[in-house]
Design a protein around this motif. Structure first.
Motif, mmCIF file in Angstrom:
data_model
loop_
_atom_site.group_PDB
_atom_site.id
_atom_site.type_symbol
_atom_site.label_atom_id
_atom_site.label_comp_id
_atom_site.label_asym_id
_atom_site.label_seq_id
_atom_site.Cartn_x
_atom_site.Cartn_y
_atom_site.Cartn_z
ATOM 1 N N GLU A 185 2.472 1.949 -3.471
ATOM 2 C CA GLU A 185 1.601 2.596 -4.447
ATOM 3 C C GLU A 185 1.463 4.087 -4.164
ATOM 4 O O GLU A 185 1.497 4.917 -5.091
ATOM 5 N N GLN A 186 1.322 4.459 -2.912
ATOM 6 C CA GLN A 186 1.197 5.880 -2.572
ATOM 7 C C GLN A 186 2.515 6.615 -2.786
ATOM 8 O O GLN A 186 2.530 7.771 -3.232
ATOM 9 N N LYS A 188 4.759 5.916 -5.023
ATOM 10 C CA LYS A 188 4.943 6.132 -6.456
ATOM 11 C C LYS A 188 4.216 7.386 -6.919
ATOM 12 O O LYS A 188 4.711 8.128 -7.777
ATOM 13 N N THR A 189 3.031 7.634 -6.356
ATOM 14 C CA THR A 189 2.293 8.851 -6.702
ATOM 15 C C THR A 189 3.044 10.088 -6.235
ATOM 16 O O THR A 189 3.133 11.098 -6.959
ATOM 17 N N SER A 207 0.827 -1.209 0.000
ATOM 18 C CA SER A 207 0.000 0.000 0.000
ATOM 19 C C SER A 207 0.862 1.260 0.000
ATOM 20 O O SER A 207 0.604 2.212 -0.748
#
Length: 291
Positions: free
Chosen positions: A67-68, A70-71, A64
């Motif tokens: 993914e955050q 990477k943003t 989780s």
């Protein structure tokens, strides 16, 4: 507040799957990666990575956070690109990624011309067979032999690079096609388009040696090791090689110019793109972009 450097090291571990791989990508030592990762986990008070004997595996929370993160990384790079694109002077450093054959045998010989035209630009050219990420700022501009598919990139076809069969003038079997042996790529490049083309032309005739890059194929062919499939701009320019007639289809690779859309109006990046276009268009061995 989380330390971005800790997150950056975590991203590298998540992408490579090992601490040593992350260290190579970030050009730091293994201990630095381990320390940064431990600091991030301590700050979050939760484990993100399961350390196995030969690899690292993300925990459910780690997936989780990955993914955050990477943003966040994409947003940080976007700020850098937009800031850089706003600088008008034709100066600064521009990084270019290009296939080794184009870097060594085409671009390197024209860098003096570029320097004379743009003395304020420091052009950093990296010869890379892999497709780098422009979004992650692994390069500002890239030349590729496969059409890029990134939605964030602006792509333009510059031309075509035709291939043909070549052998040394002293190759013993030069006049006896049935006795040709071929210079091919090793197993890691089995799916490369020019490898498939070469092996199709070779048919039942043997492969005499395997080498991993075109420059090595060129050197081996010049030394009489066998028949190689070479870009015509390289083979035709060497007086010690002869282009061979063969049955079967002609073959070429497209040359693509790619830049991140946020940098396409940057003056230094624009200068590099124009230079690349001129080099390819001005070389008689390359087909036109419309072919």
């Amino acid at each position: 507040m989380l330390d971005w450097e800790n997150l950056r090291h975590f991203l590298a571990v998540a992408r490579t799957g090992t601490l040593s791989g992350a260290a190579r990508d970030l050009q730091v030592d293994h201990a630095t990666v381990s320390r940064r990762l431990a600091a991030l986990e301590a700050g979050l008070q939760a484990p993100l990575v399961e350390r196995l004997p030969r690899s690292c595996r993300l925990t459910p929370l780690g997936v989780s956070v990955f993914e955050q993160a990477k943003t966040m990384e994409a947003a940080a790079f976007a700020i850098e690109r937009q800031t850089r694109a706003s600088h008008e002077p034709v100066s600064g450093k521009v990084s270019l990624s290009a296939p080794p054959v184009l870097t060594t045998h085409l671009l390197a010989g024209r860098l003096a011309d570029f320097r004379a035209a743009y003395p304020g630009i420091r052009l950093s050219v990296s010869a890379q067979a892999r497709a780098v990420s422009l979004t992650r700022r692994e390069a500002d501009v890239a030349l590729r032999l496969v059409r890029p598919s990134e939605s964030s990139s602006v792509v333009r076809k510059l031309g075509q690079m035709p291939f043909a069969l070549y052998a040394s003038l002293d190759y013993p079997a030069l006049r006896n096609p049935r006795d040709w042996t071929f210079i091919a790529y090793d197993a890691q490049f089995a799916d490369m388009p020019q490898q498939r083309w070469l092996l199709e032309l070779a048919g039942p005739r043997p492969v005499g040696c395997e080498l991993s890059d075109i420059s090595s194929h060129f050197a081996a062919a010049r030394a009489g090791a066998g028949v190689a499939g070479l870009p015509c701009f390289l083979g035709d320019a060497d007086a010690g090689l002869v282009r061979l007639e063969h049955e079967g289809a002609a073959f070429s690779r497209d040359i693509w110019l790619v830049v991140h859309r946020d940098l396409r109006r940057s003056a230094p990046v624009r200068a590099v793109m124009d230079f690349l276009s001129e080099v390819v268009a001005g070389h008689g061995a390359f087909g036109s972009a419309s072919e």
